[in-house]
Design an enzyme around this catalytic site. Structure first.
Site: not given
Ligand SMILES: *Cc1c(COP(=O)(O)O)cnc(C)c1O
Length: 392
Positions: A137, A222, A251
């Protein structure tokens, strides 16, 4: 306004992209949340690994207030200290090199893809490819979506950007074969978070590093979910046998505000030149001030050691629960698979009723992403709520 009223407005005016749990949170402090009726909850989700320093940490709140009262931003066409200091702080705390600031994780990955593609074109590669892993993702914008095999559905959102190749998650040989002289980059998470917390095997990551070196491609990690202390080191790669060329973060980076970053090692830090990329809000002063405060709190050896210890405590406790089949993770990024036939959503609802916030990343799975400032007592309390919620 009551929850019922909010839901009525939602039904009329909110695009139905999320299935929300039936609770309205109105206040947070450290590892606790309170709903509109004043009920207290222990938060083991942290807004999807965003509030790593705990809700409303006084130093982050003070940094935001101070900057908001002085200057919110001036665009990237003028100098403003918070963004520049944040790039320095991020680069020196990771790969050296240089950073580009964004407003989300997906945008950080878009920056990495553009950087890798531009570098590939400069090396004479006409149609560069990015290799990704099944289950990955990387975000919801079109480029990041094309890099996320589970969600990249051409029949729904096509035509998607071309040039993304996916290989099985646990197969170093397949990865080696997929990397060719057309490969601009291999883009991977160290632990696949949205898939349900699946750590990528060290052999796969080592193979990625090796073939990237052979082919002259970039290894892009990532770290949007794994970074900012989540796994017990500031970045997950610090505990792995690899050093990436590029990392992306978001985040928890913004301490609760929307901040992302793409950090490139020194050798490739100048690939993107004036006019190649930009963002109106990226590096805004309030967001950057919040991120600096968050980094100051999280980049702390004592806190990171506690993350590893408490992660082990949580994993050990989960492994004792009969109805849990498998426990995965590192630090305070933990996922479980329930024994077959058990309904994870029902478990989540029972936890919520008992005052514990957990997440269901997929059928039969639960995910735990508590603020990194939880106490051993909080971990034990979560396990006490969870054991009967899973069993019943
Ligand atoms: C959340 C996430 C993203 C996307 O971040 P957004 O801020 O939602 O765009 C990308 N990659 C990983 C690994 C993530 O966990």
């Amino acid at each position: 306004m009551s929850l019922a009223e909010l839901r009525a407005i939602e039904a009329r005016h909110v695009m139905p992209t999320y299935a929300k749990a039936p609770v309205e949170f109105v206040r947070g402090e450290c590892c606790r949340l309170w709903d509109a009726d004043g009920r207290e909850y222990l938060d083991f989700f942290a807004g999807l690994s965003v509030h790593n320093a705990g809700h409303c940490h006084p130093r982050i709140v003070a940094a935001i207030r101070e900057q908001a009262g002085r200057l919110a931003g001036v665009s990237n066409l003028y100098y403003s200290a918070p963004a520049i200091r944040l790039c320095e702080r991020l680069a020196t705390a990771s790969l050296g090199g240089k950073a580009f600031l964004t407003n989300s994780g997906a945008e950080a990955n878009e920056c990495a893809v553009k950087l890798a593609r531009k570098r590939a074109h400069a090396r004479g590669i006409d149609r560069p490819e990015i290799v990704v892993l099944d289950g990955a993702f990387h975000g919801r914008t079109l480029g990041a979506l094309a890099a996320s095999p589970r969600l990249a559905r051409d029949e729904l959102f096509g035509p998607l950007p071309a040039g993304f190749v996916s290989v099985p998650r646990d197969d170093p040989e397949a990865l080696r074969e997929a990397v060719t002289d057309r490969t601009a980059a291999v883009l991977v998470e160290a632990i696949q978070g949205e898939a349900g917390v699946f750590p990528i095997a060290a052999e796969v990551l080592a193979a990625a590093r090796e073939v990237c070196d052979e082919a002259g491609s970039l290894l892009v990690l990532d770290e949007i979910q794994t970074g900012m202390g989540r796994t017990g080191s500031l970045w997950a790669y610090e505990q792995l046998p690899i050093r990436p060329d590029v990392i992306t973060a978001a985040k928890a980076l913004g301490g609760g505000l929307p901040v992302g970053a793409c950090v490139a090692a020194a050798e490739i830090a100048d690939v993107l030149a004036p006019g190649d990329h930009g963002s109106t809000f990226g590096g805004g002063a309030i967001a950057a001030a919040a991120a600096l405060a968050a980094l100051e709190l999280i980049d702390d050896p004592g806190l990171l050691r506690r993350v590893r210890e408490l992660g082990a405590r949580l994993e050990g406790g989960l492994a004792q629960i009969d109805a849990i089949e498998e426990v995965r993770g590192r630090g305070l990024m933990v996922g479980v698979t329930l024994r077959s036939g058990l309904d994870a959503s029902a478990v989540q609802s029972r936890c919520l009723e008992a005052g514990l916030v957990v997440n269901v990343p997929g059928p039969g799975m639960l995910r735990f992403l508590p603020p990194l400032v939880v106490t051993p007592e909080d971990v034990d309390r979560a396990l006490e709520v969870l054991a009967p919620a899973v069993a019943s």
